[in-house]
Design an enzyme around this catalytic site. Structure first.
Site, PDB file in Angstrom:
ATOM      1  N   LYS A  92       0.840  -1.208   0.000  1.00  0.00           N
ATOM      2  CA  LYS A  92       0.000   0.000   0.000  1.00  0.00           C
ATOM      3  C   LYS A  92       0.869   1.250   0.000  1.00  0.00           C
ATOM      4  O   LYS A  92       0.702   2.148  -0.827  1.00  0.00           O
ATOM      5  CB  LYS A  92      -0.899   0.002   1.244  1.00  0.00           C
ATOM      6  CG  LYS A  92      -1.569   1.340   1.522  1.00  0.00           C
ATOM      7  CD  LYS A  92      -2.449   1.312   2.760  1.00  0.00           C
ATOM      8  CE  LYS A  92      -1.760   1.621   4.051  1.00  0.00           C
ATOM      9  NZ  LYS A  92      -1.524   3.040   4.361  1.00  0.00           N
ATOM     10  N   VAL A 109       8.114   5.878  16.821  1.00  0.00           N
ATOM     11  CA  VAL A 109       7.758   6.572  15.582  1.00  0.00           C
ATOM     12  C   VAL A 109       6.544   7.461  15.847  1.00  0.00           C
ATOM     13  O   VAL A 109       6.575   8.675  15.638  1.00  0.00           O
ATOM     14  CB  VAL A 109       7.469   5.579  14.440  1.00  0.00           C
ATOM     15  CG1 VAL A 109       7.072   6.319  13.167  1.00  0.00           C
ATOM     16  CG2 VAL A 109       8.678   4.699  14.188  1.00  0.00           C
ATOM     17  N   ARG A 132      -3.546   9.982   4.001  1.00  0.00           N
ATOM     18  CA  ARG A 132      -2.305  10.658   4.383  1.00  0.00           C
ATOM     19  C   ARG A 132      -1.396  10.885   3.173  1.00  0.00           C
ATOM     20  O   ARG A 132      -0.657  11.865   3.093  1.00  0.00           O
ATOM     21  CB  ARG A 132      -1.585   9.790   5.427  1.00  0.00           C
ATOM     22  CG  ARG A 132      -0.421  10.469   6.059  1.00  0.00           C
ATOM     23  CD  ARG A 132      -0.933  11.621   6.875  1.00  0.00           C
ATOM     24  NE  ARG A 132       0.116  12.555   7.200  1.00  0.00           N
ATOM     25  CZ  ARG A 132      -0.111  13.738   7.744  1.00  0.00           C
ATOM     26  NH1 ARG A 132      -1.330  14.126   8.006  1.00  0.00           N
ATOM     27  NH2 ARG A 132       0.874  14.536   8.023  1.00  0.00           N
ATOM     28  N   CYS A 134      -4.935   7.842   9.134  1.00  0.00           N
ATOM     29  CA  CYS A 134      -5.352   7.358  10.450  1.00  0.00           C
ATOM     30  C   CYS A 134      -4.996   8.392  11.507  1.00  0.00           C
ATOM     31  O   CYS A 134      -3.932   8.996  11.486  1.00  0.00           O
ATOM     32  CB  CYS A 134      -4.681   6.022  10.756  1.00  0.00           C
ATOM     33  SG  CYS A 134      -5.292   4.701   9.705  1.00  0.00           S
ATOM     34  N   ASP A 193       3.615   0.067  12.143  1.00  0.00           N
ATOM     35  CA  ASP A 193       2.308  -0.374  11.648  1.00  0.00           C
ATOM     36  C   ASP A 193       1.983  -1.804  12.065  1.00  0.00           C
ATOM     37  O   ASP A 193       0.853  -2.261  11.882  1.00  0.00           O
ATOM     38  CB  ASP A 193       2.222  -0.212  10.124  1.00  0.00           C
ATOM     39  CG  ASP A 193       2.298   1.259   9.725  1.00  0.00           C
ATOM     40  OD1 ASP A 193       1.927   2.107  10.550  1.00  0.00           O
ATOM     41  OD2 ASP A 193       2.750   1.559   8.601  1.00  0.00           O
ATOM     42  N   ARG A 203      -0.054  14.595  13.268  1.00  0.00           N
ATOM     43  CA  ARG A 203       0.776  14.253  12.107  1.00  0.00           C
ATOM     44  C   ARG A 203       1.219  15.530  11.390  1.00  0.00           C
ATOM     45  O   ARG A 203       0.619  15.959  10.404  1.00  0.00           O
ATOM     46  CB  ARG A 203       0.016  13.282  11.184  1.00  0.00           C
ATOM     47  CG  ARG A 203      -0.338  11.998  11.925  1.00  0.00           C
ATOM     48  CD  ARG A 203      -1.005  10.957  11.073  1.00  0.00           C
ATOM     49  NE  ARG A 203      -0.112  10.296  10.141  1.00  0.00           N
ATOM     50  CZ  ARG A 203      -0.469   9.241   9.401  1.00  0.00           C
ATOM     51  NH1 ARG A 203      -1.695   8.744   9.495  1.00  0.00           N
ATOM     52  NH2 ARG A 203       0.389   8.684   8.580  1.00  0.00           N
ATOM     53  N   PRO A 204       2.318  16.133  11.895  1.00  0.00           N
ATOM     54  CA  PRO A 204       2.770  17.410  11.340  1.00  0.00           C
ATOM     55  C   PRO A 204       3.362  17.280   9.935  1.00  0.00           C
ATOM     56  O   PRO A 204       3.707  16.183   9.501  1.00  0.00           O
ATOM     57  CB  PRO A 204       3.864  17.848  12.331  1.00  0.00           C
ATOM     58  CG  PRO A 204       4.346  16.587  12.963  1.00  0.00           C
ATOM     59  CD  PRO A 204       3.180  15.633  12.957  1.00  0.00           C
TER      60      PRO A 204
HETATM   61  N1  EPU Z   1       7.093  13.915  11.402  1.00  0.00           N
HETATM   62  C1  EPU Z   1       7.343  15.201  11.784  1.00  0.00           C
HETATM   63  N2  EPU Z   1       7.221  16.179  10.835  1.00  0.00           N
HETATM   64  C2  EPU Z   1       6.878  15.908   9.546  1.00  0.00           C
HETATM   65  C3  EPU Z   1       6.609  14.572   9.178  1.00  0.00           C
HETATM   66  C4  EPU Z   1       6.725  13.590  10.126  1.00  0.00           C
HETATM   67  O1  EPU Z   1       7.670  15.484  12.935  1.00  0.00           O
HETATM   68  O2  EPU Z   1       6.802  16.841   8.742  1.00  0.00           O
HETATM   69  C5  EPU Z   1       7.209  12.842  12.404  1.00  0.00           C
HETATM   70  C6  EPU Z   1       5.858  12.208  12.729  1.00  0.00           C
HETATM   71  O3  EPU Z   1       5.150  12.963  13.690  1.00  0.00           O
HETATM   72  C7  EPU Z   1       6.270  10.822  13.198  1.00  0.00           C
HETATM   73  C8  EPU Z   1       7.525  10.525  12.382  1.00  0.00           C
HETATM   74  O4  EPU Z   1       8.004  11.790  11.888  1.00  0.00           O
HETATM   75  O5  EPU Z   1       6.609  10.893  14.555  1.00  0.00           O
HETATM   76  C9  EPU Z   1       7.341   9.587  11.228  1.00  0.00           C
HETATM   77  O6  EPU Z   1       6.313  10.050  10.365  1.00  0.00           O
HETATM   78  P1  EPU Z   1       6.361   9.770   8.795  1.00  0.00           P
HETATM   79  O7  EPU Z   1       6.423  11.054   8.094  1.00  0.00           O
HETATM   80  O8  EPU Z   1       7.426   8.755   8.538  1.00  0.00           O
HETATM   81  O9  EPU Z   1       4.943   9.106   8.533  1.00  0.00           O
HETATM   82  P2  EPU Z   1       4.015   9.287   7.251  1.00  0.00           P
HETATM   83  O10 EPU Z   1       4.820   9.462   6.028  1.00  0.00           O
HETATM   84  O11 EPU Z   1       2.940  10.260   7.563  1.00  0.00           O
HETATM   85  C10 EPU Z   1       3.986   6.751   6.636  1.00  0.00           C
HETATM   86  C11 EPU Z   1       2.939   5.680   6.451  1.00  0.00           C
HETATM   87  C12 EPU Z   1       2.347   5.291   7.791  1.00  0.00           C
HETATM   88  C13 EPU Z   1       3.471   4.812   8.724  1.00  0.00           C
HETATM   89  C14 EPU Z   1       4.570   5.875   8.815  1.00  0.00           C
HETATM   90  C15 EPU Z   1       5.786   5.409   9.602  1.00  0.00           C
HETATM   91  C16 EPU Z   1       2.095   6.185   4.258  1.00  0.00           C
HETATM   92  C17 EPU Z   1       0.972   6.665   3.424  1.00  0.00           C
HETATM   93  N3  EPU Z   1       1.898   6.190   5.581  1.00  0.00           N
HETATM   94  O12 EPU Z   1       3.312   7.856   7.212  1.00  0.00           O
HETATM   95  O13 EPU Z   1       1.489   4.191   7.527  1.00  0.00           O
HETATM   96  O14 EPU Z   1       2.970   4.574  10.020  1.00  0.00           O
HETATM   97  O15 EPU Z   1       5.021   6.239   7.489  1.00  0.00           O
HETATM   98  O16 EPU Z   1       6.340   4.267   9.038  1.00  0.00           O
HETATM   99  O17 EPU Z   1       3.126   5.776   3.740  1.00  0.00           O
HETATM  100  C18 EPU Z   1      -0.340   2.766   7.848  1.00  0.00           C
HETATM  101  O18 EPU Z   1      -0.051   2.214   6.775  1.00  0.00           O
HETATM  102  O19 EPU Z   1      -1.200   2.287   8.649  1.00  0.00           O
HETATM  103  C19 EPU Z   1       0.334   3.994   8.233  1.00  0.00           C
HETATM  104  C20 EPU Z   1      -0.108   4.789   9.186  1.00  0.00           C
END
Ligand code: EPU
Length: 412
Positions: free
Chosen positions: A22, A322, A92, A116, A301, A121-122
């Site tokens: 995904k 995370v 997201r 989710c 996850d 989620r900044p």
């Molecule tokens: N973070 C920041 N600032 C930002 C972006 C992220 O502080 O600008 C922090 C977040 O708060 C968190 C950490 O960095 O503490 C990691 O966040 P990340 O950006 O890696 O997450 P994401 O890209 O929003 C993706 C997956 C999530 C998965 C996370 C971590 C997608 C669409 N979503 O989210 O997947 O949990 O990476 O591996 O790729 C899921 O599939 O159920 C899901 C939630």
């Protein structure tokens, strides 16, 4: 309204193929917008999040055909329009529009991004990456007449910010270096995708180096979904089953296997398939403590999904570095008699899953965790709001049925 009805207590056995990842597919669908030509993605799961992503790129003028796992995206001619808030607030991965829009149109109006809702989620790191390549932020609009190569330092290894940084760098004039990047397999597959599309992009000494320009049409296969593989492994073991899982790179799940083995399960692994057998017969000292960390650490996850397996055995403790405090789903497990103590940075789960339950799926992985609990106990469980689970798991009722589960999706 729909519900999943599960008559639990049946031992799962058999074999499944995991679907395309995904989170890789979503990143690649938006990455395709950077290419003024055709992208063909293979092994794309037909799930709710992918359907929303297709609607979003179509709204920018991309021509899309999707059938039997093959997704054709023609992004030769696009036209900027402000993102549809209703759609972006559903997934997201819509954050990838930030990078793709700046790359193709030189502007992006920041909007509500969904996904989710288990933590705040900044998007500060996404924005900083854009600013590092010469974009300006005025009110809620990012703009750049021309992105310029530069140095991007991510303070956290964010999956989303790394993908956006790469997308923007492929359109920047000159060379970009990205430090502090995420190394999840789905992030690395975006790099392979751009390399296949002609980009000069490489990883060396903890930095990603990208020279902008030179992209052409591409055909690319989405990797198997390691989170789906881990989920089915937990589903099988929680029923004392035995299951073979194919179609993903097993080394990507090493940290999950270690945790499951520590609970006493037998797992045989070859490069692209695993055989897991429930034994769960280790001495009582083996009470696992699992900490979710960025890859190659234990995947966040799968943190909600290992909990029913802990409860089925001698209990355990989970922490999440995370998404701090990603423990909201535990409230949906208590109707199954799973007892826990929730702290700010960790949660301790007691041994025991005592009864079937009627619950609402709290989010995608929390919902999968409820399915694991339901499969483990005798009796009828009803899970409401199953759409949130179907968003991320392709054909989940069919796959579980083929393994011997009694599960039905009912329309109410
Ligand atoms: N973070 C920041 N600032 C930002 C972006 C992220 O502080 O600008 C922090 C977040 O708060 C968190 C950490 O960095 O503490 C990691 O966040 P990340 O950006 O890696 O997450 P994401 O890209 O929003 C993706 C997956 C999530 C998965 C996370 C971590 C997608 C669409 N979503 O989210 O997947 O949990 O990476 O591996 O790729 C899921 O599939 O159920 C899901 C939630």
């Amino acid at each position: 309204m729909n519900r999943l009805v599960i008559n639990g207590g049946r031992r799962l056995s058999g074999e499944i193929n995991v679907s395309g990842s995904k989170n890789a597919a979503l990143a690649l669908i938006f990455s395709a917008l950077a290419i003024e030509g055709e992208t063909v993605l293979l092994n794309v799961s037909d799930i709710g999040d992918v359907r929303v992503a297709i609607k979003l790129i179509s709204s920018l003028g991309a021509k899309v055909e999707f059938a039997s796992g093959r997704l054709l995206i023609d992004a030769s001619t696009l036209e900027y329009s402000p993102p549809d808030r209703e759609l972006t607030s559903r997934i997201r991965a819509s954050t990838y529009l930030l990078g793709a829009s700046l790359a193709r149109f030189g502007r992006f109006g920041i909007t509500a991004f969904g996904g989710c809702n288990f933590s705040s989620r900044p998007i500060d790191l996404h924005i900083k990456a854009a600013l590092s390549l010469g974009a300006d932020l005025i009110d809620d609009t990012l703009s750049a007449k021309e992105l310029r190569g530069g140095k991007i330092v991510l303070e956290k290894p964010s999956v989303g910010a790394t993908v956006n940084a790469v997308i923007m760098a492929t359109h920047a004039v000159g060379r970009t270096e990205i430090y502090g990047f995420a190394k999840e397999p789905h992030v690395l597959s975006v790099i392979s995708f751009f390399r296949a599309a002609g980009a000069d992009i490489s990883i060396e000494n903890e930095k990603i180096m990208v020279a902008g320009g030179g992209l052409h049409s591409v055909r690319f296969k989405v990797i198997g979904d390691m989170i789906e593989a881990g989920t089915y492994l937990a589903f099988a073991l929680v029923t004392d089953g035995e299951i073979k899982i194919k179609g993903f790179y097993t080394e990507e799940l090493s940290s999950f296997f270690s945790a499951v083995r520590a609970m006493g399960y037998r797992i045989k692994i070859s490069k692209s398939e695993l055989l897991a057998t429930a034994t769960g017969q280790l001495p009582a000292v083996n009470i696992p403590f699992v900490t979710a960390r960025p890859y190659p650490g234990f995947p966040t996850d799968l943190q909600p999904i290992i909990v029913p397996l802990m409860a089925k055995n001698r209990g355990g403790t989970v922490a999440d570095e995370v998404w701090r405090g990603r423990f909201g789903y535990l409230d949906s497990l208590s109707p199954f008699g799973i007892a826990f103590e929730k702290g700010e940075s960790l949660a301790t789960v007691k041994s025991g899953i005592t009864s079937p339950a009627t619950v609402k799926a709290p989010d995608l992985r929390g919902g999968a965790s409820c399915i694991a609990a339901a499969l483990a106990v005798n009796g009828r469980t009803e899970i409401y709001s199953p759409e949130i689970i179907l968003r991320g798991y392709e054909n989940i009722t069919e796959k579980l049925t083929s393994l011997g589960a009694d599960i039905k999706l009912e329309a109410l």
